[in-house]
Write a protein that holds these residues in place. Sequence first.
Motif, PDB file in Angstrom:
ATOM      1  N   GLY A  29       5.127  -6.914   3.276  1.00 24.73           N
ATOM      2  CA  GLY A  29       4.812  -7.088   1.849  1.00 24.73           C
ATOM      3  C   GLY A  29       4.725  -8.553   1.463  1.00 24.73           C
ATOM      4  O   GLY A  29       5.685  -9.298   1.619  1.00 24.73           O
TER       5      GLY A  29
ATOM      6  N   GLY B 209       4.168  -9.812  -1.622  1.00 25.03           N
ATOM      7  CA  GLY B 209       4.355 -10.090  -3.052  1.00 25.03           C
ATOM      8  C   GLY B 209       5.418 -11.171  -3.181  1.00 25.03           C
ATOM      9  O   GLY B 209       5.828 -11.783  -2.188  1.00 25.03           O
ATOM     10  N   ILE B 210       5.897 -11.370  -4.414  1.00 27.20           N
ATOM     11  CA  ILE B 210       6.868 -12.449  -4.641  1.00 27.20           C
ATOM     12  C   ILE B 210       8.164 -12.196  -3.854  1.00 27.20           C
ATOM     13  O   ILE B 210       8.778 -13.137  -3.339  1.00 27.20           O
ATOM     14  N   THR B 211       8.568 -10.912  -3.707  1.00 29.74           N
ATOM     15  CA  THR B 211       9.833 -10.630  -3.021  1.00 29.74           C
ATOM     16  C   THR B 211       9.718 -10.985  -1.535  1.00 29.74           C
ATOM     17  O   THR B 211      10.582 -11.674  -0.986  1.00 29.74           O
TER      18      THR B 211
ATOM     19  N   GLU C  72       0.971  -8.368   5.172  1.00 35.62           N
ATOM     20  CA  GLU C  72       0.589  -7.865   3.846  1.00 35.62           C
ATOM     21  C   GLU C  72      -0.689  -7.034   4.006  1.00 35.62           C
ATOM     22  O   GLU C  72      -1.643  -7.478   4.640  1.00 35.62           O
TER      23      GLU C  72
ATOM     24  N   ASN D   6      -3.030  -6.017   1.895  1.00 40.62           N
ATOM     25  CA  ASN D   6      -4.244  -6.504   1.222  1.00 40.62           C
ATOM     26  C   ASN D   6      -4.161  -8.021   1.153  1.00 40.62           C
ATOM     27  O   ASN D   6      -3.754  -8.653   2.098  1.00 40.62           O
TER      28      ASN D   6
ATOM     29  N   SER E  54      -1.419  -9.151  -4.126  1.00 35.96           N
ATOM     30  CA  SER E  54      -2.370  -8.198  -4.710  1.00 35.96           C
ATOM     31  C   SER E  54      -1.664  -7.002  -5.353  1.00 35.96           C
ATOM     32  O   SER E  54      -2.285  -6.235  -6.069  1.00 35.96           O
TER      33      SER E  54
ATOM     34  N   THR F 279       2.091  -5.793  -7.447  1.00 37.51           N
ATOM     35  CA  THR F 279       2.618  -6.075  -8.791  1.00 37.51           C
ATOM     36  C   THR F 279       2.669  -7.577  -9.072  1.00 37.51           C
ATOM     37  O   THR F 279       2.584  -7.999 -10.230  1.00 37.51           O
TER      38      THR F 279
ATOM     39  N   LEU G 169       5.972 -14.193 -17.083  1.00 35.10           N
ATOM     40  CA  LEU G 169       7.062 -14.949 -17.706  1.00 35.10           C
ATOM     41  C   LEU G 169       8.197 -15.093 -16.707  1.00 35.10           C
ATOM     42  O   LEU G 169       8.499 -14.151 -15.958  1.00 35.10           O
TER      43      LEU G 169
ATOM     44  N   ALA H  41       8.028  -3.961   0.048  1.00 34.39           N
ATOM     45  CA  ALA H  41       6.705  -3.398  -0.249  1.00 34.39           C
ATOM     46  C   ALA H  41       6.569  -2.960  -1.710  1.00 34.39           C
ATOM     47  O   ALA H  41       5.639  -2.214  -2.048  1.00 34.39           O
TER      48      ALA H  41
ATOM     49  N   TRP I  56       5.395   0.406  -3.012  1.00 35.85           N
ATOM     50  CA  TRP I  56       5.132   1.168  -1.789  1.00 35.85           C
ATOM     51  C   TRP I  56       6.395   1.298  -0.919  1.00 35.85           C
ATOM     52  O   TRP I  56       6.306   1.773   0.212  1.00 35.85           O
TER      53      TRP I  56
ATOM     54  N   GLY J 295       2.327  -0.737 -16.325  1.00 34.52           N
ATOM     55  CA  GLY J 295       2.286  -1.677 -17.443  1.00 34.52           C
ATOM     56  C   GLY J 295       0.927  -2.357 -17.479  1.00 34.52           C
ATOM     57  O   GLY J 295       0.439  -2.823 -16.446  1.00 34.52           O
TER      58      GLY J 295
ATOM     59  N   GLY K 251      -0.406  -2.929 -13.654  1.00 37.15           N
ATOM     60  CA  GLY K 251       0.476  -3.021 -12.485  1.00 37.15           C
ATOM     61  C   GLY K 251       1.584  -2.001 -12.547  1.00 37.15           C
ATOM     62  O   GLY K 251       1.793  -1.358 -13.589  1.00 37.15           O
ATOM     63  N   LEU K 252       2.275  -1.838 -11.431  1.00 31.09           N
ATOM     64  CA  LEU K 252       3.353  -0.848 -11.354  1.00 31.09           C
ATOM     65  C   LEU K 252       4.705  -1.515 -11.200  1.00 31.09           C
ATOM     66  O   LEU K 252       4.866  -2.410 -10.366  1.00 31.09           O
ATOM     67  N   ARG K 253       5.676  -1.049 -12.006  1.00 30.72           N
ATOM     68  CA  ARG K 253       7.059  -1.520 -11.839  1.00 30.72           C
ATOM     69  C   ARG K 253       7.755  -0.616 -10.848  1.00 30.72           C
ATOM     70  O   ARG K 253       7.844   0.596 -11.087  1.00 30.72           O
TER      71      ARG K 253
ATOM     72  N   LYS L  98      12.976  -8.525 -10.565  1.00 25.47           N
ATOM     73  CA  LYS L  98      11.964  -9.194 -11.378  1.00 25.47           C
ATOM     74  C   LYS L  98      11.420 -10.395 -10.629  1.00 25.47           C
ATOM     75  O   LYS L  98      12.065 -10.922  -9.735  1.00 25.47           O
TER      76      LYS L  98
HETATM   77  P1  FAD Z   1       4.613  -6.385  -4.979  1.00 25.04           P
HETATM   78  O1  FAD Z   1       4.128  -7.594  -5.653  1.00 25.04           O
HETATM   79  O2  FAD Z   1       3.968  -5.101  -5.379  1.00 25.04           O
HETATM   80  O3  FAD Z   1       4.425  -6.631  -3.438  1.00 25.04           O
HETATM   81  C1  FAD Z   1       4.544  -5.602  -2.483  1.00 25.04           C
HETATM   82  C2  FAD Z   1       3.446  -5.820  -1.468  1.00 25.04           C
HETATM   83  O4  FAD Z   1       3.645  -4.961  -0.341  1.00 25.04           O
HETATM   84  C3  FAD Z   1       2.061  -5.495  -2.013  1.00 25.04           C
HETATM   85  O5  FAD Z   1       1.263  -6.674  -2.042  1.00 25.04           O
HETATM   86  C4  FAD Z   1       1.522  -4.433  -1.067  1.00 25.04           C
HETATM   87  O6  FAD Z   1       0.138  -4.549  -0.814  1.00 25.04           O
HETATM   88  C5  FAD Z   1       2.369  -4.668   0.177  1.00 25.04           C
HETATM   89  N1  FAD Z   1       2.470  -3.486   1.044  1.00 25.04           N
HETATM   90  C6  FAD Z   1       2.706  -2.216   0.647  1.00 25.04           C
HETATM   91  N2  FAD Z   1       2.700  -1.385   1.712  1.00 25.04           N
HETATM   92  C7  FAD Z   1       2.453  -2.143   2.802  1.00 25.04           C
HETATM   93  C8  FAD Z   1       2.282  -1.856   4.185  1.00 25.04           C
HETATM   94  N3  FAD Z   1       2.365  -0.597   4.675  1.00 25.04           N
HETATM   95  N4  FAD Z   1       2.002  -2.875   5.045  1.00 25.04           N
HETATM   96  C9  FAD Z   1       1.900  -4.162   4.571  1.00 25.04           C
HETATM   97  N5  FAD Z   1       2.025  -4.476   3.260  1.00 25.04           N
HETATM   98  C10 FAD Z   1       2.307  -3.490   2.383  1.00 25.04           C
HETATM   99  N6  FAD Z   1       9.038  -9.860 -13.877  1.00 25.04           N
HETATM  100  C11 FAD Z   1       9.343 -11.045 -14.457  1.00 25.04           C
HETATM  101  O7  FAD Z   1      10.251 -11.745 -14.003  1.00 25.04           O
HETATM  102  N7  FAD Z   1       8.662 -11.509 -15.539  1.00 25.04           N
HETATM  103  C12 FAD Z   1       7.681 -10.802 -16.135  1.00 25.04           C
HETATM  104  O8  FAD Z   1       7.068 -11.268 -17.090  1.00 25.04           O
HETATM  105  C13 FAD Z   1       7.377  -9.536 -15.603  1.00 25.04           C
HETATM  106  N8  FAD Z   1       6.435  -8.760 -16.177  1.00 25.04           N
HETATM  107  C14 FAD Z   1       6.084  -7.581 -15.616  1.00 25.04           C
HETATM  108  C15 FAD Z   1       5.077  -6.828 -16.226  1.00 25.04           C
HETATM  109  C16 FAD Z   1       4.627  -5.661 -15.615  1.00 25.04           C
HETATM  110  C17 FAD Z   1       3.543  -4.859 -16.249  1.00 25.04           C
HETATM  111  C18 FAD Z   1       5.180  -5.253 -14.384  1.00 25.04           C
HETATM  112  C19 FAD Z   1       4.640  -4.035 -13.697  1.00 25.04           C
HETATM  113  C20 FAD Z   1       6.209  -5.971 -13.789  1.00 25.04           C
HETATM  114  C21 FAD Z   1       6.672  -7.141 -14.413  1.00 25.04           C
HETATM  115  N9  FAD Z   1       7.701  -7.913 -13.854  1.00 25.04           N
HETATM  116  C22 FAD Z   1       8.057  -9.106 -14.423  1.00 25.04           C
HETATM  117  C23 FAD Z   1       8.340  -7.510 -12.603  1.00 25.04           C
HETATM  118  C24 FAD Z   1       7.718  -8.225 -11.411  1.00 25.04           C
HETATM  119  O9  FAD Z   1       6.336  -8.390 -11.564  1.00 25.04           O
HETATM  120  C25 FAD Z   1       7.989  -7.452 -10.128  1.00 25.04           C
HETATM  121  O10 FAD Z   1       9.374  -7.224 -10.024  1.00 25.04           O
HETATM  122  C26 FAD Z   1       7.548  -8.185  -8.880  1.00 25.04           C
HETATM  123  O11 FAD Z   1       6.233  -8.676  -8.983  1.00 25.04           O
HETATM  124  C27 FAD Z   1       7.629  -7.250  -7.677  1.00 25.04           C
HETATM  125  O12 FAD Z   1       7.244  -7.969  -6.546  1.00 25.04           O
HETATM  126  P2  FAD Z   1       7.306  -7.331  -5.104  1.00 25.04           P
HETATM  127  O13 FAD Z   1       6.985  -8.389  -4.154  1.00 25.04           O
HETATM  128  O14 FAD Z   1       8.616  -6.629  -4.938  1.00 25.04           O
HETATM  129  O15 FAD Z   1       6.188  -6.194  -5.140  1.00 25.04           O
END
Ligand code: FAD
Length: 545
Positions: free
Chosen positions: A31, A33-35, A54, A56, A60, A62, A69, A234, A237, A258, A343-345, A378
């Motif tokens: 994954g 994303g930011i995490t 990753e 995509n 790409s 959330t 913010l 992920a 996911w 959202g 996007g999905l939370r 977040k």
């Molecule tokens: P993601 O960004 O979704 O990353 C997960 C990644 O894993 C994806 O890119 C996906 O393609 C990849 N992946 C999935 N399956 C596989 C696989 N099988 N193989 C390889 N890769 C895979 N937080 C804040 O602090 N401030 C805000 O203002 C804020 N606003 C928000 C508004 C909305 C509408 C939403 C939905 C959330 C908001 N959040 C905010 C929360 C924050 O955006 C999320 O907590 C954070 O972006 C999640 O990041 P992530 O890396 O965990 O997930």
Amino acid sequence: MKSKEFIFSHLHRQKRLSEAMETEFDLIVIGGGITGAGILLDAVLRGMNVLLVEKNDFASGTSSKSTKLIHGGLRYLKQFEFGLVRDSGTERAVVHQNACHLVHPERMLLPIVQEGTFGKFSASLAIAFYDRLASVKKEQRKKSLSKAETLKMEPHLNAKALKSGIVYSEYRTDDARLTIEIIKAGIRNSASAFSYMEVEDFSKGESGIHEVQCIDKINDSTCVFRAKAVVSAAGPWVDEVRKLDNARRQTSLYLTKGVHLVFDRVDFPVNNAIYFDAFDGRMLFAIPRRESVYVGTTDSPYNSDLDEIECSISDAEYILNAVNNYFNIPQLGIEHVKSSWAGLRPLIQQKGKGPTELSRKDEIFYSDSGLISIAGGKLTGYRTMAKRVVDIVNKKLGSSYGECSTKEYKIHEHPFNTYQAYVDWTARICEDYKERFALKDIRELCDNFGKDSLLILDQCISTKKNDLILSQLDYCLEYESVFHPLDFLERRTGWLYFNIEKVRRNFQAVIERLNTHFGWSTELKEKMLFDCQRALKMHSLGGAE
Ligand code: FAD
């Protein structure tokens, strides 16, 4: 740690892939994303050999669809989530210090209105508490405004319902750019990362997962990577990846959608970021960004396709109603929506709680196979989430690696005391080229690329092509692993959201440049054209193509 010469380009992908498949990594992160990005950087700075995959483009999921913010979340005080508010509130300043070109202080206006969520007294108390919990500096703490002062700041607030206002401190960012900059920092420190690389299966030995099998979505080949530890970041996911591992058939996530809408500032003329009441007890943000204002967000349960998340007309109508009810402006309709995103939370399920009541806390899940999964949380808390996960991984690897050092690590430095001084200096350098570059383009360039904007300007000036767009694309091809035109138009520049006309005018030139760079087949070029046209239509809610 020795750093490689920094190039992060798809042209070197095959060579990097062959090397990666011959390596046993300490850690594979699923994954981008930011995490996942935060975990990659934390781990590599401790000395681990790390690979991120990753499926995509980076960010790409959330992490390009948030409200953008870096905030403590005032509303969580109402749910008594003091720990969450304190941690994310304090973390804001750290994220700002470490990536100052991407995380900017933003004064937020909270208008106090009749029958609003916050009364004057409760708001004042809550924000004073918020400032204390988050250790906000004295000069940046909340300021109470009279009704007249509030209206002077925002003449389009509905004067009849308005009672007073409060201004308080938050930070705004570009989530997708923050993510790619963190991944680049990881690469600079010798980590590896591949986009368009989807995890499909795991192989397990006696000590748990030791191989991760992926499909390379660029050429449809299978790639197998080895590691001592595997973390899934992920996002929405996470349950899908846990199912690949047979770890859990039941879901542990509760997904909510959202959406955000983008308007021209001419149509929705607000001067400041505003946190305002919707008509149903929820609250929304309206945030100016250059010539646009974006508004969001909704929070509705989601059970459909995780890879096709769209802003529906009814999602848009909810936001339009909220704006039209609250602001004294000519009514906005779907035709005023310039762009949108959805996007999905990935929230953690809690029995008996609805979407808005669910905690935004993160959680770590362990599988028997050794897979460690993290979800929830977040954007704001990405660094502390990463620290906790990498502490666990370090323990698993025999505690042979160092302590977390990301708190002091500058993701992208510039040699000036303030960010503004840096922008002013860049603008002065460009004085001689005034007729080529508008000041607003220089500002945008600095906001997006920090000190590397000079590389881009230099390339633009020296090639005499006068094309700042293609110079940015060339930079992103070499240093930001761009493959698809939307990697560039949506996530590296944000134009699909905040300057959709620019995308309409330029997507074909971008595709031509990518085609020359990669030597695509006719079918692939056609597909890229189709993807761009579809994205333009989808994000503008079916408006002008
Ligand atoms: P993601 O960004 O979704 O990353 C997960 C990644 O894993 C994806 O890119 C996906 O393609 C990849 N992946 C999935 N399956 C596989 C696989 N099988 N193989 C390889 N890769 C895979 N937080 C804040 O602090 N401030 C805000 O203002 C804020 N606003 C928000 C508004 C909305 C509408 C939403 C939905 C959330 C908001 N959040 C905010 C929360 C924050 O955006 C999320 O907590 C954070 O972006 C999640 O990041 P992530 O890396 O965990 O997930």
